[in-house]
Write an enzyme that holds these catalytic residues in place. Sequence first.
Site, mmCIF file in Angstrom:
data_model
loop_
_atom_site.group_PDB
_atom_site.id
_atom_site.type_symbol
_atom_site.label_atom_id
_atom_site.label_comp_id
_atom_site.label_asym_id
_atom_site.label_seq_id
_atom_site.Cartn_x
_atom_site.Cartn_y
_atom_site.Cartn_z
ATOM 1 N N HIS A 105 51.977 39.975 21.986
ATOM 2 C CA HIS A 105 53.158 40.102 22.852
ATOM 3 C C HIS A 105 53.492 38.788 23.558
ATOM 4 O O HIS A 105 54.611 38.618 24.041
ATOM 5 C CB HIS A 105 52.984 41.250 23.856
ATOM 6 C CG HIS A 105 52.094 40.970 25.020
ATOM 7 N ND1 HIS A 105 50.790 41.398 25.092
ATOM 8 C CD2 HIS A 105 52.334 40.310 26.184
ATOM 9 C CE1 HIS A 105 50.270 41.028 26.246
ATOM 10 N NE2 HIS A 105 51.174 40.358 26.921
ATOM 11 N N ASP A 148 47.456 43.797 19.137
ATOM 12 C CA ASP A 148 48.022 42.814 20.062
ATOM 13 C C ASP A 148 47.319 41.463 19.940
ATOM 14 O O ASP A 148 47.092 40.768 20.928
ATOM 15 C CB ASP A 148 47.950 43.306 21.513
ATOM 16 C CG ASP A 148 48.878 42.518 22.444
ATOM 17 O OD1 ASP A 148 49.816 41.886 21.936
ATOM 18 O OD2 ASP A 148 48.631 42.524 23.661
ATOM 19 N N SER A 177 47.376 36.829 29.863
ATOM 20 C CA SER A 177 47.344 37.496 28.562
ATOM 21 C C SER A 177 46.986 36.542 27.433
ATOM 22 O O SER A 177 47.579 35.474 27.303
ATOM 23 C CB SER A 177 48.714 38.134 28.265
ATOM 24 O OG SER A 177 48.988 39.173 29.154
#
Length: 466
Positions: A106, A136, A209
Amino acid sequence: MRKGFGIVAGILVLGLLAAGPARAQLPDFTGLVEKNSAAVVNISTTQKMSSAERELPDGMELPDGIPNDELFRHFFGDGGGEPSEVQSLGSGFVISQDGYVITNQHVVKDADEIVVRLSDRRELVAKLIGADKRSDIALLKIDADNLPVVRMGVSESLKVGEWVLAIGSPFGFDHSVTAGIVSAKGRSLPSDNYVPFIQTDVAINPGNSGGPLFGLDGRVVGVNSQIYSRTGGFMGLSFAIPIEVAMKVVDQLKSQGYVSRGWIGVQIQDVTRELAESFGMNRPKGALVSKLLPKSPAQEAGLQIGDIIVEFNGREIATSASLPPLVGMTAVGDTANLKVIRQGETKQLKIKIGMLPDEDHPVVGMHKAPDVVTNALGMAVSDLSAEQRAQLEVEKNGVLVQSVKDGPAYDAGIRKGDVILRIQNDTIRDMKHFNQVLKDLPKKKSIAVLVQRRGGSLFLALKLPD
């Protein structure tokens, strides 16, 4: 006097002995950070976005001073305006000296340009080798040599309560270090059935992230991926992808550009206390099969609706969330051993693992049918027409729930538009058969009812009053 001095000295010694172990349990992360921070990178992307893509929900505003990073953009956008280039921030880490970098999918999704900033402040444009939405994970490649790299650890050896550390770029602040403990292992999130997440209380914020999660030995045990938050910021619930899962994805992205996962073709659910009673189990456990896909490995192996999978290749299945990661990480074409409970008896089955197809979740509507009958359960049902069967994807059997009022059916979770396929071990052929089965149902005992809803199936526990 001597006696008093001895007592005081003894107390001091005991105090030092008690304080010593407490101090020893607090880790010193300085060496770990010095050795590994150079391999952690900042990732920025540029993406052309329309105003519609960047709109926030009504009544929601981002606080002043928060950059337009990947997490907020991923979930909220950044407001209206003309189409423009939007930048986002994330983290990553180098896994090979020749420039392979791991981050989250993402972080780089739909990016027109990906720039990796190294610890020596070099900025290099990265090539996206491949990305996998289900895990992911994304793999990047930069043109560089002799880069510092991280060492890979083993997440399975982690224990709940063990110290872990994250390095990343929250809100764009490069090489920020946060520490905490492992809160839980094997967590399943609603949108990520194929990842058994590591839950921690390490402070993870937008921009973290894709960064690494380290164990105390300085080896990477996970990839920081998600947070649970009502504010957009850290609230004590962070989730990391186990490094074993990430590296299996990376190996496939590097070799073939996409990821193939194991698949058996079942829809499953948890066994509740009420359902366990209806199936004659002492306690809830396992993955309850609520639907078999046609021509799937599960159907060919002889699995049946109502089977409860309690072991997969010798690994215990405590909840339904335990099964998808084990199946997904099994090589396509391998044969797996299943232990199932079927109508109170234990059976052993062998199943050949297929390849997980592309996601497809059709949603079907409610269509009125004639001949509605209201029963003691507090719901009205009808037979299905040929048109309804086609649109609801019900080949044969079953009755359609037209309405539900307060009563046993509503309390069990049955709703308008559900198709009742089975009650206990009786497959419901039509409305007449449905009413016959109802007459023989026991009172004050949990009864398993299989319903189909929006293309999926699930078991509900129904209990009839006196």
